[in-house]
Design an enzyme around this catalytic site. Structure first.
Site, PDB file in Angstrom:
ATOM      1  N   HIS A 130      -3.298  38.062  17.948  1.00  0.00           N
ATOM      2  CA  HIS A 130      -4.444  38.357  18.911  1.00  0.00           C
ATOM      3  C   HIS A 130      -4.045  37.738  20.177  1.00  0.00           C
ATOM      4  O   HIS A 130      -3.319  36.627  20.215  1.00  0.00           O
ATOM      5  CB  HIS A 130      -5.823  37.690  18.398  1.00  0.00           C
ATOM      6  CG  HIS A 130      -6.880  37.979  19.045  1.00  0.00           C
ATOM      7  ND1 HIS A 130      -7.217  37.311  20.327  1.00  0.00           N
ATOM      8  CD2 HIS A 130      -8.057  38.798  19.041  1.00  0.00           C
ATOM      9  CE1 HIS A 130      -8.354  37.673  20.790  1.00  0.00           C
ATOM     10  NE2 HIS A 130      -9.059  38.613  19.936  1.00  0.00           N
ATOM     11  N   ASP A 207      -3.936  31.178  12.524  1.00  0.00           N
ATOM     12  CA  ASP A 207      -5.030  31.622  13.193  1.00  0.00           C
ATOM     13  C   ASP A 207      -5.556  32.198  11.787  1.00  0.00           C
ATOM     14  O   ASP A 207      -5.316  33.205  11.128  1.00  0.00           O
ATOM     15  CB  ASP A 207      -4.854  32.790  14.135  1.00  0.00           C
ATOM     16  CG  ASP A 207      -5.892  33.433  14.646  1.00  0.00           C
ATOM     17  OD1 ASP A 207      -6.978  33.194  14.129  1.00  0.00           O
ATOM     18  OD2 ASP A 207      -5.835  34.438  15.530  1.00  0.00           O
ATOM     19  N   GLN A 210      -9.370  36.045  10.802  1.00  0.00           N
ATOM     20  CA  GLN A 210      -9.760  37.276   9.934  1.00  0.00           C
ATOM     21  C   GLN A 210      -9.459  36.895   8.478  1.00  0.00           C
ATOM     22  O   GLN A 210      -9.662  37.911   7.638  1.00  0.00           O
ATOM     23  CB  GLN A 210      -8.918  38.305  10.392  1.00  0.00           C
ATOM     24  CG  GLN A 210      -9.071  38.927  11.805  1.00  0.00           C
ATOM     25  CD  GLN A 210     -10.298  39.571  12.105  1.00  0.00           C
ATOM     26  OE1 GLN A 210     -11.096  40.033  11.043  1.00  0.00           O
ATOM     27  NE2 GLN A 210     -10.836  39.571  13.280  1.00  0.00           N
ATOM     28  N   LYS A 233     -17.461  35.246  12.375  1.00  0.00           N
ATOM     29  CA  LYS A 233     -17.016  36.582  11.621  1.00  0.00           C
ATOM     30  C   LYS A 233     -17.204  36.139  10.086  1.00  0.00           C
ATOM     31  O   LYS A 233     -17.019  37.056   9.450  1.00  0.00           O
ATOM     32  CB  LYS A 233     -15.528  36.665  12.130  1.00  0.00           C
ATOM     33  CG  LYS A 233     -15.013  36.931  13.362  1.00  0.00           C
ATOM     34  CD  LYS A 233     -13.606  36.983  13.475  1.00  0.00           C
ATOM     35  CE  LYS A 233     -12.980  37.274  14.899  1.00  0.00           C
ATOM     36  NZ  LYS A 233     -13.545  38.360  15.598  1.00  0.00           N
ATOM     37  N   CYS A 371      -7.433  43.319  21.606  1.00  0.00           N
ATOM     38  CA  CYS A 371      -6.810  42.018  22.310  1.00  0.00           C
ATOM     39  C   CYS A 371      -5.598  41.672  21.371  1.00  0.00           C
ATOM     40  O   CYS A 371      -5.138  40.739  20.832  1.00  0.00           O
ATOM     41  CB  CYS A 371      -7.808  40.907  21.797  1.00  0.00           C
ATOM     42  SG  CYS A 371      -9.387  40.971  22.895  1.00  0.00           S
TER      43      CYS A 371
END
Length: 413
Positions: A130, A207, A210, A233, A371
């Protein structure tokens, strides 16, 4: 301490779906089929009611007052931090509450990387990142003379282990990569990558945006130096998230922002900073939001993340199988292990047009570059449509999506 030690019984998924008020609505006169959870997750009633209750009964600033409301707000805020820390199996004092992953990564960029890097140093990332895990490192490189380099993605949408190991050269000081791709759903072997980096004295940032909403994550077991994630999220309010970092990093890093709460004492001669994590939490935080995130963690824990992961794997398999029956469909990537995220194109249709026509059928999917410009370039496309599922979706909704897609395909033929 053990994350997710007690696994509950398999949930009644129909009852779970009923916990989400927004999923009851219609759009364009048709039942909403929400397939954009990689963008933001929907909120269960318990989260909505928790935020509402805070503003109705407890609203006050944290760590600023000894009156009853201030004490209640502070207790609830810090309790949310503790529940979030337990959810990912870390110590609460090592968890900095932020506005989300973007702020968390920028905190590392400015407070850890900027003071340490210089000409000849490299920040390694990947082409599936991202933009929030690319642009901050470019900003650091511009100011320090360091270089940003990326590991390529295979045709199946994965990171080749040999390529990663070859890229971890002596000049690399930080390897920043995603746990789960927001475009392809690829689940990266985080523990393996972190082990290889640590052997070479390279710090790692993961990261987790997700990952946390969809699978069990035990940060302590991963071996990374930094783990960033976002709350909206994972069924929590927007403007919430956190950065976990090894204690030695938090103690050595200078503050990213200055102001209230991150100090012990201020004079014009010098300022004494607070201990981590408060050293990095200047100003009034999103109190209600993080208390709501604590409620979201409670909700996810009540379901059991193993059950969430299994449910979403079933939905993804159902969707992929059904999509094979539609002529002219191109699905990007074929990762061996993936979350319930599928990016696709239809021959002869622009992604935005496709998403607009699907919306008229009540189907909410994402269109654009997500993104992830470098990843789009790898696959030779400017944009895709992306369907991303969560445990509150149903097999019937997958069928409705596929039927709508087939209808749109006929219209565009």
């Amino acid at each position: 301490m053990s994350a997710h030690a007690d696994i509950p019984a398999v949930p009644d998924w129909a009852a779970v779906r009923a916990d989400f008020p927004l999923l009851e609505r219609q759009v364009h006169g048709k039942p909403l089929v929400y397939l954009d959870s990689a963008n933001t997750g929907q909120k269960p009633r318990s989260v909505i009611e928790t935020v509402d209750a805070f503003y109705r009964r407890h609203n006050a600033n944290v760590s600023r007052a000894v009156h009853a409301l201030g004490s209640e707000a502070t207790e609830a805020y810090e309790a949310a931090r503790a529940r979030l820390a337990a959810f990912v199996n870390v110590q609460a004092d090592d968890l900095v509450l932020t506005s989300g992953t973007t702020m968390a990564i920028n905190l590392v960029a400015y407070a850890w990387a900027l003071p340490r890097l210089g000409p000849g140093d490299t920040i390694l990332t990947t082409r599936m990142e991202h933009h929030a895990n690319i642009v901050p490192w470019q900003l650091v490189a511009e100011r320090t003379g360091a270089t940003v380099r990326a590991v390529d993605v295979t045709d199946t949408g994965e990171l080749d282990g040999d390529a990663v190991r070859a890229a971890l050269t002596p000049d690399v000081k930080l390897f920043a990569f995603t746990h789960v791709s927001n475009v392809l759903g690829t689940v990266n072997p985080v523990r393996e990558f972190c082990r290889e980096a640590r052997r070479r004295g390279i710090a790692t940032l993961v990261d987790g945006s997700q990952a946390l909403p969809h699978r069990q994550v035990d940060i302590a077991a991963l071996g990374c130096d930094f783990y960033a994630f976002t709350g909206h999220k994972m069924c929590g309010p927007t403007g919430t998230g956190a950065l976990w970092a090894r204690r030695e990093h938090l103690q050595a890093m200078p503050p990213f922002l200055g102001g209230g709460e991150m100090i012990r004492e201020v004079s014009f001669e010098r300022t004494v900073y607070n201990d981590p994590p408060h050293k990095f939490e200047a100003g009034t935080p999103n109190i209600a939001g993080h208390i709501g995130l604590g409620a979201a963690v409670d909700y996810l824990s009540s379901l059991g993340m193993a059950h969430v992961e299994a449910r979403e794997a079933e939905l993804r398999a159902h969707a992929l199988d059904a999509l094979r029956g539609i002529e002219g469909i191109r699905v990007l990537g074929a990762p061996r292990e993936a979350a319930a995220v599928i990016s696709f194109l239809v021959e002869g249709a622009h992604a935005h047009d496709l998403a607009t026509l699907l919306d008229l059928e009540g189907i909410a999917v994402r269109s654009g570059h997500h993104c992830a410009h470098p990843l789009m370039a790898c696959f030779g496309v400017a944009a895709t449509c992306r369907m991303s599922m969560a445990f509150y979706n149903t097999h019937a909704e997958v069928d409705a999506f596929v039927a709508a897609l087939a209808k749109v395909r006929r219209l565009l033929a």
